[in-house]
Structure formats: C-alpha cells, structure tokens
Design a protein around this motif. Structure first.
Motif, short mmCIF file in Angstrom:
data_model
loop_
_atom_site.label_atom_id
_atom_site.label_comp_id
_atom_site.label_asym_id
_atom_site.label_seq_id
_atom_site.Cartn_x
_atom_site.Cartn_y
_atom_site.Cartn_z
N THR A 186 -1.47 6.51 -17.45
CA THR A 186 -0.01 6.52 -17.44
C THR A 186 0.47 5.51 -18.48
O THR A 186 -0.24 4.58 -18.83
CB THR A 186 0.54 6.19 -16.05
N GLN A 187 1.70 5.69 -18.94
CA GLN A 187 2.18 4.94 -20.11
C GLN A 187 2.05 3.43 -20.00
O GLN A 187 1.64 2.78 -20.98
CB GLN A 187 3.62 5.33 -20.43
N PRO A 188 2.42 2.80 -18.88
CA PRO A 188 2.30 1.34 -18.85
C PRO A 188 0.86 0.86 -18.99
O PRO A 188 0.61 -0.19 -19.60
CB PRO A 188 2.88 0.97 -17.48
N VAL A 189 -0.09 1.61 -18.46
CA VAL A 189 -1.50 1.24 -18.56
C VAL A 189 -2.03 1.50 -19.96
O VAL A 189 -2.77 0.70 -20.54
CB VAL A 189 -2.34 1.99 -17.51
N GLU A 190 -1.61 2.62 -20.54
CA GLU A 190 -2.07 2.99 -21.89
C GLU A 190 -1.60 2.00 -22.95
O GLU A 190 -2.20 1.91 -24.02
CB GLU A 190 -1.58 4.39 -22.24
N GLU A 191 -0.53 1.27 -22.67
CA GLU A 191 -0.08 0.25 -23.61
C GLU A 191 -1.10 -0.87 -23.76
O GLU A 191 -1.15 -1.55 -24.79
CB GLU A 191 1.26 -0.33 -23.16
N MET A 251 0.87 -1.18 0.00
CA MET A 251 0.00 0.00 0.00
C MET A 251 0.90 1.23 0.00
O MET A 251 1.37 1.67 1.05
CB MET A 251 -0.91 -0.03 1.23
N GLU A 252 1.10 1.78 -1.19
CA GLU A 252 2.16 2.77 -1.38
C GLU A 252 1.78 3.77 -2.46
O GLU A 252 0.90 3.50 -3.30
CB GLU A 252 3.44 2.05 -1.79
N PRO A 253 2.44 4.92 -2.49
CA PRO A 253 2.16 5.92 -3.53
C PRO A 253 2.41 5.41 -4.94
O PRO A 253 1.70 5.81 -5.88
CB PRO A 253 3.11 7.07 -3.18
N TYR A 254 3.42 4.56 -5.16
CA TYR A 254 3.72 4.08 -6.50
C TYR A 254 2.51 3.44 -7.16
O TYR A 254 2.35 3.50 -8.38
CB TYR A 254 4.88 3.07 -6.45
N ARG A 255 1.67 2.79 -6.37
CA ARG A 255 0.47 2.16 -6.91
C ARG A 255 -0.79 2.94 -6.53
O ARG A 255 -1.89 2.39 -6.50
CB ARG A 255 0.37 0.71 -6.45
N GLY A 256 -0.62 4.23 -6.24
CA GLY A 256 -1.76 5.11 -6.05
C GLY A 256 -2.63 4.81 -4.85
O GLY A 256 -3.81 5.16 -4.85
N PHE A 257 -2.06 4.21 -3.81
CA PHE A 257 -2.88 3.88 -2.64
C PHE A 257 -3.46 5.11 -1.96
O PHE A 257 -4.66 5.11 -1.63
CB PHE A 257 -2.07 3.04 -1.64
N PRO A 258 -2.70 6.19 -1.74
CA PRO A 258 -3.32 7.38 -1.12
C PRO A 258 -4.47 7.93 -1.95
O PRO A 258 -5.52 8.30 -1.41
CB PRO A 258 -2.15 8.38 -1.05
N TYR A 272 -7.05 0.41 -10.76
CA TYR A 272 -5.61 0.16 -10.86
C TYR A 272 -4.90 1.48 -11.18
O TYR A 272 -5.10 2.05 -12.26
CB TYR A 272 -5.28 -0.88 -11.92
N LEU A 273 -4.09 1.93 -10.25
CA LEU A 273 -3.34 3.17 -10.40
C LEU A 273 -1.86 2.88 -10.29
O LEU A 273 -1.44 2.10 -9.44
CB LEU A 273 -3.75 4.18 -9.33
N THR A 274 -1.07 3.50 -11.14
CA THR A 274 0.37 3.30 -11.05
C THR A 274 1.13 4.50 -11.59
O THR A 274 0.67 5.17 -12.53
CB THR A 274 0.80 2.04 -11.82
N TYR A 275 2.28 4.77 -10.99
CA TYR A 275 3.24 5.69 -11.59
C TYR A 275 3.64 5.13 -12.96
O TYR A 275 3.39 3.95 -13.26
CB TYR A 275 4.51 5.75 -10.73
N PRO A 276 4.32 5.91 -13.80
CA PRO A 276 4.93 5.36 -15.02
C PRO A 276 6.08 4.43 -14.64
O PRO A 276 7.24 4.83 -14.52
CB PRO A 276 5.44 6.61 -15.76
N PHE A 277 5.76 3.19 -14.40
CA PHE A 277 6.69 2.23 -13.81
C PHE A 277 6.37 0.85 -14.37
O PHE A 277 5.64 0.70 -15.35
CB PHE A 277 6.54 2.27 -12.28
N VAL A 278 6.89 -0.19 -13.75
CA VAL A 278 6.64 -1.56 -14.17
C VAL A 278 5.14 -1.87 -14.06
O VAL A 278 4.51 -1.58 -13.05
CB VAL A 278 7.44 -2.54 -13.27
N LEU A 279 4.59 -2.45 -15.12
CA LEU A 279 3.17 -2.80 -15.12
C LEU A 279 2.94 -4.03 -14.25
O LEU A 279 3.65 -5.03 -14.34
CB LEU A 279 2.71 -3.10 -16.55
N SER A 280 1.90 -3.98 -13.42
CA SER A 280 1.59 -5.07 -12.50
C SER A 280 0.89 -6.22 -13.21
O SER A 280 0.04 -6.01 -14.08
CB SER A 280 0.70 -4.59 -11.36
N TRP A 281 1.21 -7.43 -12.81
CA TRP A 281 0.44 -8.59 -13.27
C TRP A 281 -1.04 -8.43 -12.93
O TRP A 281 -1.90 -8.86 -13.68
CB TRP A 281 0.97 -9.87 -12.61
N SER A 282 -1.30 -7.83 -11.76
CA SER A 282 -2.67 -7.78 -11.26
C SER A 282 -3.62 -7.08 -12.23
O SER A 282 -4.79 -7.45 -12.34
CB SER A 282 -2.72 -7.10 -9.89
N MET A 283 -3.13 -6.05 -12.92
CA MET A 283 -4.02 -5.36 -13.86
C MET A 283 -4.40 -6.28 -15.01
O MET A 283 -5.57 -6.34 -15.43
CB MET A 283 -3.38 -4.09 -14.40
#
Length: 409
Positions: free
Chosen positions: A340-345, A231-238, A314-325
């Motif tokens: 963000t770019q990984p999701v838009e792909e 539960m962290e900012p990188y995955r948009g938890f806040p 599913y929220l993420t910084y422009p970072f590694v795409l999660s399996w969960s999505m």
C-alpha cells in the motif's frame, strides 16, 4: 523565544521538539493538552478541557466540527489566561491540526507564527475509506468526510506554515495548499532502535489482563511479531490472524507475539459489540499457547520484542504510516509489509523489506514462511532496512531540520 505547543495527547509528535527547546534557558516552552499524565523537564504543561461534549441534537455530520470548535474554545480560554495573567505571548504556536486546538490562535495571538502538524486529510475515495470491500463507502460516509475536513481546512487557511510526515500524507491535502506544506518525518531514535544479534525475548508485561505472567521465549527460534496501537482492520489485524492460523498448521515451533491493545484506534468497532480479537479467536482454529498478546509495553520491552523478531508483519490501509514500521526497520527486522502507498514510500520489495497484497493471506503466509526458512539469507535485507532509517528517518538529523523549519529557516 516563547513556544506554545497544542495537542490533545502529550507529548505525542512534539516530544523531542519540546524537550530540545526546553533545554535552552532562553526559551519558554508551554504545552497545552487534555492529558494530565506525563511531564517533560522544563516544559510548562497546561491542561484544557472543553466545557461539554457535542450536543446530541446537532446533525451528526457536524458533530466532529462542533467538537473541534469546543476544543478550540477551551484552548482559547486557557491561552487567554496565559496572556493576561502571565504576560505570555508566544513567538510560535505549533498545533496538531484536525481536532481543533489551534482554531482561534490567530485571533488571540495575531503576531505569532501559527504552525500546524497536518497528519491526514479525509477522502471518501482513493485512500483508506473505500479500500476494504468489507466496509463499503456510501453516500452517508461521503457527506460526513467532506464536513470532517472543515477544521483542517480552517487550519490550512490560517497557518503560516504546515508540516506533514510523509509524501503520501502530503498528497492527501488539496493541491492548492501544497506550497504551505513541508514533508518532514518526526524521526526515529536509531540509537535506541538498533539490532542486537543475540537478543532473547524475555519480558514481563505490565498489563495483567493481556499478559498475566512473564513471557519467556528465549528458547524459541521462530518468532513472528506484529505491533499496532489497536487490533483493527485498518492495520490488517483480521488478515494477520488468518496468517497465524496458516503458519501454525505447518510450523509447530513458531510463536507469535502481538503488541497492542484490544481496542480500535482507527476505524469503527464491530456492530456486535465484540472486539476484533474476540471475533478472530472465535472464527479461527488456533493454538493459543503459541500466541502471546502483550498489551501495551514500555519502550524497553517493545525494543526487546523487535530485536528478537524473526519476521515482523506490518499491514495497513492506505492511511497514516505507523511509527512501529519504521522502528522495526531501524531495529533490523525483516518486515513483510502490505503493498500500500504509505509502505511503498519506505520499503522497496526485496531490497529493504518484502511487499505483499494486503488481502492475500496465503501470499503473506508464503512470504513469512520463506523468511523463516532462510534466516541467513535475510541478513543483507536486515542491514538495508536499518540503513534506510539511518539515512532518511534518523531523529538527530530530522530534529535539526524540524527545528529550523519551526524558526522559518
């Protein structure tokens, strides 16, 4: 064929590869790892451990590099024993790059093909590091990240071939190495992650601290789901928790299920010692009877959560795409994802999912409300979400591609 996999974790991205290769009696599969738990039929697991931690007097920019060298040294010692005592000479060494396990394999096994799984190349600007205004990038961060890439650059130079899961991740690596990098995702088991129209969310989580009693939402019609390792900012938890507060104000029947551990997997912990979950629960006005933290779940329980989901965020910084999505899409979830770019792909807005600004919690809430208000209208989007994964990320298809790539085909 002799294959040596190297990864700190076990089995991680190599699970399906190692399992498939081990089924062939003509193959000898060895897996070097620091993780003692877990096993795969036919896979010979070898544990390595660095002799010490990075020295506290080493310049802090260099500590990740020293850590990688220590890990590479530990692997070298264990692999030397395999070579000398057991006459094991791999045809292929396949290592996860970044943490150092394969740094010296070209020296020990010069005739072996050295392959690397490249997950991320660090940048101070233009991707994850300077994305969130709450965590501004400074000159110290710039310097540390430049040195952080050192073991990755050594692997880029040393490897015969490299693989990265998405085009977005490939774009992070220096252009002069792109000819070495093949894009191939590790794949989603679409036979397992599949929709179930009459799914009811009834599970008994195994984490007694996160969820001390069985969770029965079988009578609930509105279930918002969120999944992340931590539960962290990188995955948009806040941002997600702010969305939950807004949802609860107008949707008294809405329940939220949060799968993941109360820790930071990516990024830095809070300086005040609190977890991000603790902080957000203190800051927001929430009905905790309608928020369910499950902790870590088994795959079967996790699947039930996704199958029962009314809308998945599913929220993420422009970072590694999660399996969960990808797993959520495969299960037919309506995914409201960050633009963000990984999701838009993967997600085309309004076609196989919904995209929204990562920081705009009001807009995220509006999108979630719209999905909950019009469940019947979302069926086509659910079908297209699954179709996206079946056509482009199906494990059976990508596993064949991955195995062929390993063998230089």
């Amino acid at each position: 064929m002799n294959i040596l996999f190297l990864h700190q974790n076990f089995p991680a991205q190599f699970r399906h590869l190692a399992s498939t290769l081990a089924k062939d009696p003509q193959n000898t599969v060895v897996f070097g790892t620091t993780r003692k738990n877990g096993s795969i039929a036919g896979v010979n697991k070898v544990i390595y451990q660095p002799t010490r931690q990075p020295h506290p007097d080493v310049h802090y920019y260099v500590r990740p590099l020293e850590s990688a060298v220590l890990e590479g040294q530990a692997v070298y010692r264990v692999a030397s024993q395999l070579k000398e005592r057991h006459k094991f000479e791999p045809d292929i060494v396949y290592a996860h790059s970044g943490w150092g396990p394969g740094l010296f394999m070209k020296d020990l096994f010069p005739n072996s093909q050295y392959l690397c799984f490249f997950e991320w190349f660090y940048h101070a600007h233009g991707s994850d590091t300077d994305f969130d205004p709450a965590f501004p990038c400074n000159e110290e961060t710039e310097a540390k990240l430049r040195i952080r890439n050192a073991p990755i650059l050594i692997d880029l130079y040393s490897c015969d071939r490299g693989l990265t899961p998405t085009h977005w991740q490939q774009q992070q690596f220096p252009p002069e190495y792109h000819n070495k990098l093949t894009v191939c995702h590790d794949g989603i088991d679409t036979n397992f992650f599949r929709p179930k129209s009459d799914a009811k969310l009834v599970i008994k989580p195994t984490d007694p601290i996160a969820c001390p009693s069985p969770l029965d939402l079988s009578e609930v019609d509105e279930i918002v789901t969120y999944v992340a390792r931590g539960m962290e900012p990188y995955r948009g938890f806040p941002q997600f928790m702010e969305v939950v507060e807004q949802l609860q104000q107008n949707r008294p029947q809405c329940h939220v299920v949060i799968v993941g551990e109360d820790r930071v997997a990516y990024g830095s912990p809070r300086k005040d010692g609190k977890t991000y979950r603790e902080h957000m629960l203190e800051q927001l006005d929430l009905d905790l009877t309608r928020i369910h933290f499950t902790g870590h779940l088994s795959y079967k329980q996790y699947l039930i959560v996704l199958q029962a989901s009314s809308v998945h965020v599913y929220l993420t910084y422009p970072f590694v795409l999660s399996w969960s999505m990808l797993e959520a899409l495969s299960t037919g979830c309506v995914v409201v994802g960050s633009k963000t770019q990984p999701v838009e792909e993967v997600i085309q807005d309004g076609v196989n999912g919904i995209l929204v600004d990562f920081f705009d919690t009001k807009a995220i809430t509006e999108k979630v409300n719209n999905v909950l208000d019009h469940p019947e209208q979302m069926q086509m989007m659910r079908e297209r979400a699954r179709q996206t994964i079946v056509e482009n990320y199906n494990l059976d298809d990508l596993l064949k591609t991955h195995l062929a790539w390993m063998q230089g085909q």
